[in-house]
Design a protein around this motif. Structure first.
Motif, PDB file in Angstrom:
ATOM      1  N   ILE A   1      -7.765  17.422 -12.637  1.00  0.00           N
ATOM      2  CA  ILE A   1      -7.573  16.072 -12.286  1.00  0.00           C
ATOM      3  C   ILE A   1      -8.221  15.190 -13.030  1.00  0.00           C
ATOM      4  O   ILE A   1      -9.585  15.476 -13.405  1.00  0.00           O
ATOM      5  N   GLY A   2      -7.534  14.168 -13.403  1.00  0.00           N
ATOM      6  CA  GLY A   2      -8.057  13.177 -14.412  1.00  0.00           C
ATOM      7  C   GLY A   2      -8.982  12.318 -13.635  1.00  0.00           C
ATOM      8  O   GLY A   2      -8.951  12.149 -12.395  1.00  0.00           O
ATOM      9  N   LYS A   3      -9.984  11.662 -14.525  1.00  0.00           N
ATOM     10  CA  LYS A   3     -11.049  10.613 -13.952  1.00  0.00           C
ATOM     11  C   LYS A   3     -10.195   9.765 -13.161  1.00  0.00           C
ATOM     12  O   LYS A   3     -10.506   9.199 -12.201  1.00  0.00           O
ATOM     13  N   THR A   4      -8.997   9.123 -13.898  1.00  0.00           N
ATOM     14  CA  THR A   4      -8.427   8.013 -13.543  1.00  0.00           C
ATOM     15  C   THR A   4      -7.844   8.376 -12.051  1.00  0.00           C
ATOM     16  O   THR A   4      -8.200   7.320 -10.957  1.00  0.00           O
ATOM     17  N   VAL A   5      -7.054   9.291 -11.748  1.00  0.00           N
ATOM     18  CA  VAL A   5      -6.691   9.540 -10.656  1.00  0.00           C
ATOM     19  C   VAL A   5      -7.721   9.783  -9.452  1.00  0.00           C
ATOM     20  O   VAL A   5      -7.551   9.275  -8.381  1.00  0.00           O
ATOM     21  N   HIS A   6      -8.859  10.283  -9.724  1.00  0.00           N
ATOM     22  CA  HIS A   6      -9.807  10.541  -8.778  1.00  0.00           C
ATOM     23  C   HIS A   6     -10.346   9.131  -8.442  1.00  0.00           C
ATOM     24  O   HIS A   6     -10.854   9.016  -7.230  1.00  0.00           O
TER      25      HIS A   6
ATOM     26  N   TYR B   1       0.658  -1.313  -0.029  1.00  0.00           N
ATOM     27  CA  TYR B   1       0.048  -0.032  -0.105  1.00  0.00           C
ATOM     28  C   TYR B   1       0.888   1.443   0.025  1.00  0.00           C
ATOM     29  O   TYR B   1       0.649   2.277  -0.487  1.00  0.00           O
ATOM     30  N   ASN B   2       2.010   1.060   0.670  1.00  0.00           N
ATOM     31  CA  ASN B   2       2.825   2.359   0.436  1.00  0.00           C
ATOM     32  C   ASN B   2       3.411   2.417  -0.669  1.00  0.00           C
ATOM     33  O   ASN B   2       3.554   3.709  -1.045  1.00  0.00           O
ATOM     34  N   PHE B   3       3.684   1.488  -1.719  1.00  0.00           N
ATOM     35  CA  PHE B   3       4.174   1.838  -3.040  1.00  0.00           C
ATOM     36  C   PHE B   3       3.013   2.344  -3.721  1.00  0.00           C
ATOM     37  O   PHE B   3       2.960   3.486  -4.679  1.00  0.00           O
ATOM     38  N   CYS B   4       1.714   2.069  -3.504  1.00  0.00           N
ATOM     39  CA  CYS B   4       0.571   2.486  -4.080  1.00  0.00           C
ATOM     40  C   CYS B   4       0.309   3.878  -3.916  1.00  0.00           C
ATOM     41  O   CYS B   4       0.073   4.768  -4.992  1.00  0.00           O
ATOM     42  N   THR B   5       0.494   4.110  -2.581  1.00  0.00           N
ATOM     43  CA  THR B   5      -0.028   5.665  -2.364  1.00  0.00           C
ATOM     44  C   THR B   5       1.181   6.629  -2.819  1.00  0.00           C
ATOM     45  O   THR B   5       0.855   7.815  -3.259  1.00  0.00           O
ATOM     46  N   ASN B   6       2.541   6.041  -2.792  1.00  0.00           N
ATOM     47  CA  ASN B   6       3.446   7.082  -3.275  1.00  0.00           C
ATOM     48  C   ASN B   6       3.136   7.031  -4.815  1.00  0.00           C
ATOM     49  O   ASN B   6       3.354   8.576  -5.294  1.00  0.00           O
ATOM     50  N   GLU B   7       2.993   6.251  -5.582  1.00  0.00           N
ATOM     51  CA  GLU B   7       2.580   6.367  -7.188  1.00  0.00           C
ATOM     52  C   GLU B   7       1.436   7.301  -7.236  1.00  0.00           C
ATOM     53  O   GLU B   7       1.366   8.239  -8.046  1.00  0.00           O
ATOM     54  N   LEU B   8       0.420   7.009  -6.437  1.00  0.00           N
ATOM     55  CA  LEU B   8      -0.876   7.957  -6.602  1.00  0.00           C
ATOM     56  C   LEU B   8      -0.671   9.355  -6.396  1.00  0.00           C
ATOM     57  O   LEU B   8      -1.074  10.241  -6.851  1.00  0.00           O
TER      58      LEU B   8
ATOM     59  N   TRP C   1      -1.036  12.498  -8.904  1.00  0.00           N
ATOM     60  CA  TRP C   1      -1.796  13.716  -8.222  1.00  0.00           C
ATOM     61  C   TRP C   1      -0.938  14.885  -8.597  1.00  0.00           C
ATOM     62  O   TRP C   1      -1.464  15.945  -9.197  1.00  0.00           O
ATOM     63  N   TYR C   2       0.192  14.772  -8.057  1.00  0.00           N
ATOM     64  CA  TYR C   2       1.057  16.082  -8.116  1.00  0.00           C
ATOM     65  C   TYR C   2       1.642  16.746  -9.934  1.00  0.00           C
ATOM     66  O   TYR C   2       1.325  17.645 -10.160  1.00  0.00           O
ATOM     67  N   ARG C   3       1.536  15.607 -10.534  1.00  0.00           N
ATOM     68  CA  ARG C   3       1.598  15.776 -11.992  1.00  0.00           C
ATOM     69  C   ARG C   3       0.410  16.433 -12.501  1.00  0.00           C
ATOM     70  O   ARG C   3       0.640  17.505 -13.231  1.00  0.00           O
ATOM     71  N   THR C   4      -0.728  16.042 -12.154  1.00  0.00           N
ATOM     72  CA  THR C   4      -2.045  16.780 -12.611  1.00  0.00           C
ATOM     73  C   THR C   4      -2.598  17.786 -11.860  1.00  0.00           C
ATOM     74  O   THR C   4      -3.623  18.415 -12.565  1.00  0.00           O
TER      75      THR C   4
END
Length: 166
Positions: free
Chosen positions: A90-95, A71-78, A82-85
């Motif tokens: 905010i893209g639908k996928t990130v949301h 989960y830590n890897f997942c939240t770091n990627e998310l 989010w910072y990129r967008t």
């Protein structure tokens, strides 16, 4: 305008997902440390071993520990996405992913802290152990920024719509 509304919800849900995973890791650190210090029945009548050596105790705590690492890897990627967008909409996928992670990780935190509390036996109920305090303080995350059951229904709806659209 809709993108701006999503931005505030998305950021909050990402923060909740990240923080609930951290709370689960804190509970696991407490329970695993306790399991290394608490001794019980050993191979002989005169010898006691730390309860972490019991396979049943490991089976309770180690899968949860592995889950928090993933989960830590997942939240770091998310967070990176989010910072990129963040500069744009905010893209639908990130949301959708932030909603799914918030619901999944806050529910996992609740279950993990309960397991940790039980794994510490009577010590798990003492306030200076902190596991009970963490659980009580963080239960609000199950409904904060959206009820987990409703969020997962919204995630399923979005994923199924994408699947049908091809």
């Amino acid at each position: 305008r809709f993108g701006a509304q999503l931005a505030s919800l998305t950021g909050g849900r990402i923060s909740i997902a990240h923080n609930t995973n951290r709370q689960a890791q804190i509970g696991l650190a407490i329970a695993i440390r306790y399991a290394h210090s608490r001794r019980a029945f050993g191979p002989t009548e005169d010898e006691e071993v730390p309860i972490i050596y019991y396979q049943t105790h490991q089976a309770r705590l180690m899968p949860a520990l592995a889950t928090t690492v993933v989960y830590n890897f997942c939240t770091n990627e998310l967070k990176r996405q989010w910072y990129r967008t963040r500069s744009g909409l905010i893209g639908k996928t990130v949301h959708v992913w932030s909603s799914a992670f918030k619901a999944t990780m806050s529910s996992a935190m609740r279950d993990t802290l309960q397991t940790c509390r039980e794994a510490c036996g009577g010590q798990g109920y003492k306030s200076d152990n902190r596991i009970g305090v963490l659980r009580t303080d963080r239960d609000v995350t199950l409904t904060f920024e959206g009820d987990n059951h409703v969020l997962m229904q919204q995630v399923a709806k979005a994923i199924l719509a994408d699947f049908v659209a091809g």
